[in-house]
Enzyme design. Structure first.
Site, PDB file in Angstrom:
ATOM      1  N   GLU A 238      15.368 -24.479  28.079  1.00 53.50           N
ATOM      2  CA  GLU A 238      14.286 -24.599  27.105  1.00 53.50           C
ATOM      3  C   GLU A 238      13.397 -23.350  27.115  1.00 53.50           C
ATOM      4  OE1 GLU A 238      15.447 -27.388  28.816  1.00 53.50           O
ATOM      5  OE2 GLU A 238      16.393 -27.734  26.882  1.00 53.50           O
ATOM      6  N   ASN A 322      22.641 -27.473  27.200  1.00 54.01           N
ATOM      7  CA  ASN A 322      22.466 -27.261  25.766  1.00 54.01           C
ATOM      8  C   ASN A 322      22.305 -25.782  25.417  1.00 54.01           C
ATOM      9  OD1 ASN A 322      19.759 -27.832  27.164  1.00 54.01           O
ATOM     10  ND2 ASN A 322      19.110 -26.772  25.311  1.00 54.01           N
ATOM     11  N   ASP A 364      20.214 -31.637  21.665  1.00 59.83           N
ATOM     12  CA  ASP A 364      19.930 -31.422  23.082  1.00 59.83           C
ATOM     13  C   ASP A 364      20.847 -32.240  23.979  1.00 59.83           C
ATOM     14  OD1 ASP A 364      18.627 -30.365  25.351  1.00 59.83           O
ATOM     15  OD2 ASP A 364      17.403 -32.170  25.526  1.00 59.83           O
TER      16      ASP A 364
END
Length: 638
Positions: A238, A322, A364
């Site tokens: 992220e 991801n 995700d």
């Protein structure tokens, strides 16, 4: 603690949807939540198992008995040397002193305060007569002597990780455990270090700096030790980091090899021995050509969970996380080699095959979950497979030698896809749930944390069942523009999670991998974020986020025993033989992690999009448990 968790704060506070009257009656503890927990997604919004489950052949249970390969799951000696118990990742203890007839008599025999009130996701280790526990940041490592009453502390190792690492932790400052080999306890720290400590003295043997928090890189996984190598991957998808798996030499911590999960073939360690089963995974430099120009450099594909190992073939198996950012419109293409699984030579890191669970992932769906190595009947003969309970909602049975998908069946609510095309291996994406810039797409199932997240399942050779602790959550999702700045969040989506069909948020499912269906299911109000352990006494242990530690009958799911503990449970239970020869069960309490960040991070329940969308559906949790961090150990009276 003043926090830290950058991604736990969202950009908007939204109004909550009212809780339906029926849901209040079914889940009375939710009445404490203000604003209320969102309504559940209607059952007719998701596909049935029969609609989207697929297999190359019908079940043939008569072809043999499902077992873990002996080389990867040797005879149980009562110790617990790695979080998964063995290389096959069965999390099965052959101890049978505790069974369905006496589990109600379990009593706590000792506890130990960890001194850290954050999310505790680790599994305790038991090596000889010692127990070792690693905590969430600041990653204390404790050694407890099991030969004495109350298991006194023998030593504590404080690694002193850089405090700033807390600010780039995606989803709480968790740690998933340590591993033992050759007289050393090896573990990772949040600030990107791997450390080996002498198991007897508690003195540092070596430490290696692998990650760079200035780029948003942390380490939360438990290492796996294979031969002379310590295998470690990074976290930070992220934050636009580039994912990798690194092998360190166990003797001195020097790097033996590193394989990246994006970029040119030479970086990914793809060479002449790479033979993926499906055409979509063949070609030169797909880790570059399936991305927009240079985007692979910040494309994620980290590796922050579980690795399995087959000693017979010397292959390791692990998943990749991801792609980044979450806004998939900014990265057209399949985004190799993210959201998939690699088979690699453990000695050299050379890739042997790859399969992508979620090409061009839009939701995700990290592919970092555990895989259990089994030999099981399929198509009329015994096959060497791995079974993966994947975040996109399917139980995959994959030939572990070739990477061919033999079957894929949903184990939770699914409507983001319509199954898996077993001819091409490709996930069949549902266009109605594709995500778009500036458009809130509602009722996507499963949610971003998946039908199941990192918390591992267990397998019992006695029942032939896999015990899957998982979620029943869906979400609303809107793509936002994402701009990359090194070391800062790089997400590009607003997410709001909600209960799935039925209104409950968690399930424990006993899955029959041969028959491709659940044998039994237990519904839990809250998501199950703990692991499970199965035992030779036909008992399965797991915990709930409001602090109940439970024992159920492995054969039918009947509740045998439960105890209320000091904090919610998101750790991994283990069962071992103590120095006195008796069976014990151990678990860490300490609610937190992504799902429990509303408690461990003291987040505002009015901000439903906080914690990357998790807070909205967990608004009742602060009224049901408190932060904590304690080791609890149970046994029968003796």
């Amino acid at each position: 603690m003043k926090t830290t968790l950058i991604l736990l704060a969202s950009i908007a506070v939204v109004g909550a949807m009212p809780l339906a009257a029926g849901a209040v009656m079914d889940f009375p503890l939710r009445q404490t939540a203000q604003p209320p927990v969102p309504d559940a997604v209607p059952a007719d919004e998701v596909f049935t198992r029969e609609q989207i489950g697929h297999a190359l052949a019908p079940p043939t249970p008569g072809a043999g008995r499902t077992v873990a390969p002996a080389a990867a799951a040797p005879r149980d000696d009562g110790q617990w040397l790695m979080p998964a118990k063995n290389y096959a990742a069965t999390r099965y203890s052959a101890m049978n002193e505790i069974n369905p007839s006496n589990a109600r008599n379990l009593r706590e025999v000792f506890s130990f305060s960890l001194g850290v009130n954050k999310g505790q996701e680790a599994a305790p280790l038991v090596v000889g007569h010692m127990m070792y526990v690693v905590t969430a940041y600041p990653n204390y490592l404790y050694a407890l002597d099991l030969t004495h009453p109350e298991a006194p502390l023998k030593w504590r190792f404080a690694p002193d990780p850089v405090p700033a690492s807390q600010g780039v932790a995606c989803c709480d400052v968790v740690n998933r455990g340590a591993a033992y080999a050759d007289g050393k306890i090896v573990f990772n720290t949040l600030d990107g270090q791997t450390i080996a400590v002498d198991a007897e003295s508690g003195h540092q043997v070596w430490r290696a700096q692998l990650g760079d928090i200035n780029r948003g890189e942390t380490i939360t996984m438990a290492p796996l030790i294979v031969g002379n190598h310590v295998l470690v991957g990074d976290s930070g998808g992220e934050f636009g980091v580039r994912g990798w798996l690194t092998a360190l030499n166990l003797a001195d911590g020097s790097i033996a090899w590193r394989a990246y999960h994006t970029g040119p073939d030479r970086d990914v360690l793809i060479g002449n021995d790479f033979h993926p089963f499906y055409a979509a995974d063949r070609g030169t430099d797909l880790g570059v050509r399936t991305w927009p120009a240079d985007h692979w450099r910040i494309g994620g594909g980290t590796m922050w969970a579980w690795i399995a190992y087959d000693p017979t073939t010397q292959l390791i198996f692990y998943g990749t996380a991801n792609p980044g950012p979450w806004n998939s419109e900014e990265r057209p293409g399949d985004n190799k080699w993210t959201a998939g699984i690699f088979a690699r030579d453990a000695r050299t890191g050379a890739a042997r095959w790859f399969y992508q669970f979620s090409p061009h992932d839009e939701h995700d769906y990290d592919a970092i979950n555990e895989q259990i190595l089994l030999d099981m009947p399929f198509g009329g003969r015994m096959r060497q497979v791995l079974v993966r309970m994947e975040r996109n909602g399917y139980v995959y049975v994959i030939d572990r030698n070739s990477g061919q998908v033999l079957s894929a069946d949903p184990f939770g609510p699914v409507n983001s896809s319509r199954g898996v095309d077993l001819r091409t291996g490709r996930l069949i994406v549902n266009p109605a749930k594709e995500t778009h810039l500036g458009q809130m797409v509602r009722d996507i199932c499963p949610t971003a944390s998946g039908a199941k997240d990192w918390n591992p399942s267990s397998f019992s050779p006695r029942t032939g069942l896999i015990y899957i602790p998982h979620e029943n959550l869906c979400m609303d999702w809107e793509n936002l523009e994402a701009n990359y700045i090194s070391g800062t969040p790089y997400v590009g989506a607003e997410v709001h999670m909600k209960p799935g069909p039925g209104g409950h948020r968690g399930e424990l499912t006993a899955w029959d991998p041969v028959m491709r269906r659940p044998r039994w299911t237990i519904r839990e109000d809250l998501p199950i974020w703990s692991g499970t352990v199965a035992t030779g006494g036909d008992v399965v242990f797991y915990g709930t986020m409001d602090g109940l530690f439970k024992a159920v009958d492995a054969r039918d799911g009947h509740l045998l025993w439960q105890v209320r503990l000091d904090s919610g449970i998101i750790g991994q239970p283990v069962s071992y033989r103590g120095p006195d020869g008796h069976q014990y069960v151990a678990i860490l309490t300490g609610v937190g992690g992504w799902s429990g960040a509303i408690v461990s991070g003291a987040l505002d329940p009015r901000d439903g999009a906080a914690a990357l969308g998790f807070v909205g559906t967990m608004r009742d949790l602060p009224h049901r448990t408190t932060p904590g961090g304690t080791l609890h150990v149970f046994a029968l009276p003796h």
